[in-house]
Motif scaffolding. Structure first.
Motif, PDB file in Angstrom:
ATOM      1  N   LYS A  14       1.001  -1.199  -0.118  1.00  0.00           N
ATOM      2  CA  LYS A  14       0.006  -0.047   0.184  1.00  0.00           C
ATOM      3  C   LYS A  14       0.886   1.169  -0.005  1.00  0.00           C
ATOM      4  N   LEU A  15       1.948   1.244   0.560  1.00  0.00           N
ATOM      5  CA  LEU A  15       2.830   2.369   0.938  1.00  0.00           C
ATOM      6  C   LEU A  15       3.472   2.375  -0.560  1.00  0.00           C
ATOM      7  N   ALA A  18       1.169   4.130  -3.044  1.00  0.00           N
ATOM      8  CA  ALA A  18       0.793   5.591  -2.580  1.00  0.00           C
ATOM      9  C   ALA A  18       2.200   6.429  -3.133  1.00  0.00           C
ATOM     10  N   GLY A  21       2.146   6.374  -7.006  1.00  0.00           N
ATOM     11  CA  GLY A  21       1.020   7.155  -7.444  1.00  0.00           C
ATOM     12  C   GLY A  21       1.499   9.053  -7.290  1.00  0.00           C
ATOM     13  N   GLN A  22       2.375   9.305  -6.422  1.00  0.00           N
ATOM     14  CA  GLN A  22       2.903  10.742  -6.313  1.00  0.00           C
ATOM     15  C   GLN A  22       3.890  10.758  -7.662  1.00  0.00           C
ATOM     16  N   SER A  70       2.594  16.818  -1.580  1.00  0.00           N
ATOM     17  CA  SER A  70       2.703  15.178  -2.054  1.00  0.00           C
ATOM     18  C   SER A  70       3.331  14.242  -0.997  1.00  0.00           C
ATOM     19  N   LEU A  73       0.937  13.608   1.935  1.00  0.00           N
ATOM     20  CA  LEU A  73      -0.171  12.536   1.687  1.00  0.00           C
ATOM     21  C   LEU A  73       0.482  11.342   2.061  1.00  0.00           C
ATOM     22  N   VAL A  74       1.847  10.967   1.419  1.00  0.00           N
ATOM     23  CA  VAL A  74       2.544   9.867   1.677  1.00  0.00           C
ATOM     24  C   VAL A  74       2.806   9.572   3.128  1.00  0.00           C
ATOM     25  N   VAL A  77      -0.164   8.069   4.813  1.00  0.00           N
ATOM     26  CA  VAL A  77      -0.455   6.407   4.465  1.00  0.00           C
ATOM     27  C   VAL A  77       0.596   5.955   5.666  1.00  0.00           C
TER      28      VAL A  77
END
Length: 94
Positions: A14-15, A18, A21-22, A70, A73-74, A77
């Motif tokens: 998941k990390l 994330a 995604g950035q 960004s 946001l990470v 997570v």
């Protein structure tokens, strides 16, 4: 036969997603190399050590303000999936 680990059950996956995604809009060679490093990172701690490289790649391509946004946001997570993450926490207002 061993059971496969589903991505939804693996915090590192998941990390990784994330962080990747950035970098989705980044097209530089540095970003491509960072994507490879992110795919090779095996655990949350390894991904944590790639945060500075993520910040640098995003700042170089989009500016520091975008990179900080960004990364926050990470970091959210990270805290959600790895509570012991050494993320700087903002002090509570009194």
């Amino acid at each position: 036969m061993s059971a496969a680990v589903l991505p939804s059950a693996d915090p590192a996956c998941k990390l990784r997603l994330a962080m990747l995604g950035q970098l989705q809009a980044s097209r530089s060679i540095e970003s491509a190399l960072l994507r490879l490093r992110l795919h090779c990172a095996g655990d949350c701690a390894s991904l944590w050590h790639l945060r500075p490289a993520l910040m640098q790649a995003l700042a170089a391509e989009h500016g520091e303000g975008h990179a900080r946004s960004s990364l926050s946001l990470v970091d959210g997570v990270f805290l959600q999936l790895w509570p012991e993450a050494p993320v700087s926490r903002r002090p509570r207002l009194r």
